[in-house]
Scaffold this motif. Structure first.
Motif, short mmCIF file in Angstrom:
data_model
loop_
_atom_site.label_atom_id
_atom_site.label_comp_id
_atom_site.label_asym_id
_atom_site.label_seq_id
_atom_site.Cartn_x
_atom_site.Cartn_y
_atom_site.Cartn_z
N SER A 37 0.97 -1.12 0.01
CA SER A 37 0.07 0.03 0.04
C SER A 37 1.08 1.06 -0.07
CB SER A 37 -0.78 0.12 1.38
OG SER A 37 -1.92 -1.04 1.11
N SER A 38 0.53 2.30 -0.83
CA SER A 38 1.47 3.58 -0.81
C SER A 38 0.52 4.68 -0.68
CB SER A 38 2.00 3.42 -1.89
OG SER A 38 0.90 3.49 -3.34
N SER A 39 1.05 5.81 -0.21
CA SER A 39 0.24 7.12 -0.08
C SER A 39 0.93 7.68 -1.22
CB SER A 39 0.72 7.72 1.29
OG SER A 39 0.29 8.97 1.31
N GLU A 40 -0.06 8.64 -1.76
CA GLU A 40 0.33 9.52 -3.07
C GLU A 40 0.12 11.19 -2.57
OE1 GLU A 40 -1.43 7.89 -6.33
OE2 GLU A 40 -0.01 6.31 -6.49
N THR A 80 5.20 9.58 -3.81
CA THR A 80 4.63 8.41 -3.48
C THR A 80 5.60 7.70 -2.49
OG1 THR A 80 3.74 8.01 -5.73
CG2 THR A 80 3.88 5.96 -4.14
N ASP A 81 4.98 7.05 -1.21
CA ASP A 81 5.41 6.71 -0.19
C ASP A 81 4.82 5.31 0.20
OD1 ASP A 81 7.43 8.85 0.86
OD2 ASP A 81 5.55 10.08 0.87
N VAL A 115 3.63 2.69 2.71
CA VAL A 115 3.23 2.52 3.90
C VAL A 115 3.07 1.34 4.44
CG1 VAL A 115 2.20 5.05 3.68
CG2 VAL A 115 0.77 3.15 3.40
#
Length: 230
Positions: A80-83, A95-96, A98
């Motif tokens: 899962s990532s945070s954009e 984009t990180d 998480v």
């Protein structure tokens, strides 16, 4: 300009298959896996023993789940990532990651203490067969606890230089779901299926480790792009 035949680098001998394999399991109190293989020097004898690479012995209290369904060890990876979206950009500008979780699904076909305990979630430390009949009774826990295990899944392939081992080690994993179980007529045995999700082992500092080895693996190091240790 070079042709495609001059540029391509396709090597059929580097295609691996899991011809056999096992899933080994241990309680968290057992020692973790520190190495998959070992080197044994030649012995003049008698009897003479040639030098070679073999699987390392498992630490104490590790056990094999035994025969598995044809699906073997099925791994899944959920990332899962945070954009961050920015004015004027049609793609994310940052984009990180998480969350990065690995899960392993197995369907054990052997009915024994290890597989029953894993698939029922019950604490079997105080379960004992009846002294006269051998009957075993296991009550479903009213307040199940999340029990953690150490897991090692090993796939075995064959190369011209010998056996090749590809393994994945989850130092801390817990059962996150249970498969359906059917008592029915047909070709399928009564099985014990579970999905285990890996977590970070604080002492080791990781949630998963990939391991590769074997005499066949060692023979292909340069061909695979690795630089052998002098």
């Amino acid at each position: 300009m070079p042709s495609y035949d001059a540029l391509k680098n396709k090597q059929a001998e580097l295609i691996r298959k899991a011809l056999d394999g096992s899933v080994f399991l241990a309680e968290m109190s057992a020692d973790p896996i520190t190495n998959l293989t070992q080197y044994t020097a030649a012995v003049v004898g008698p009897p003479a023993v040639p030098a070679g690479i073999s699987l390392a012995a498992l630490p104490v209290d590790w056990d094999d789940l035994g025969y598995l369904s044809d699906d073997g060890s099925a791994f899944a990876r959920d990332v899962s990532s945070s954009e961050v979206s920015s004015f004027g950009s049609v793609t994310p500008t940052r984009t990180d990651i998480v969350s990065d979780t690995t899960s392993l699904t197995v369907v054990a076909q052997e009915t024994k203490l290890l597989t029953i305990g894993l698939a029922t979630g019950a604490d079997l430390s105080n379960i004992a067969p009846d002294a006269q009949t051998g009957e075993v009774r296991i009550a479903k826990p009213s307040r199940p606890k999340s029990k953690h295990y150490r897991i090692l899944s090993v796939a075995v392939d064959e190369g011209e230089g010998g056996e090749i081992y590809i393994a994945r080690f989850l130092p801390r994993a817990k059962v996150s779901s249970y498969a359906e179980q059917a008592f029915k007529k047909g070709d399928d045995p009564i099985s014990w299926g579970v999905t285990l999700t890996g977590e970070v082992d604080d002492a080791l500092g990781y949630s998963e480790e990939w391991l590769f080895g074997g005499a066949g693996w060692n023979a292909l190091l340069t061909q695979m792009g690795f630089t052998p240790t002098p």
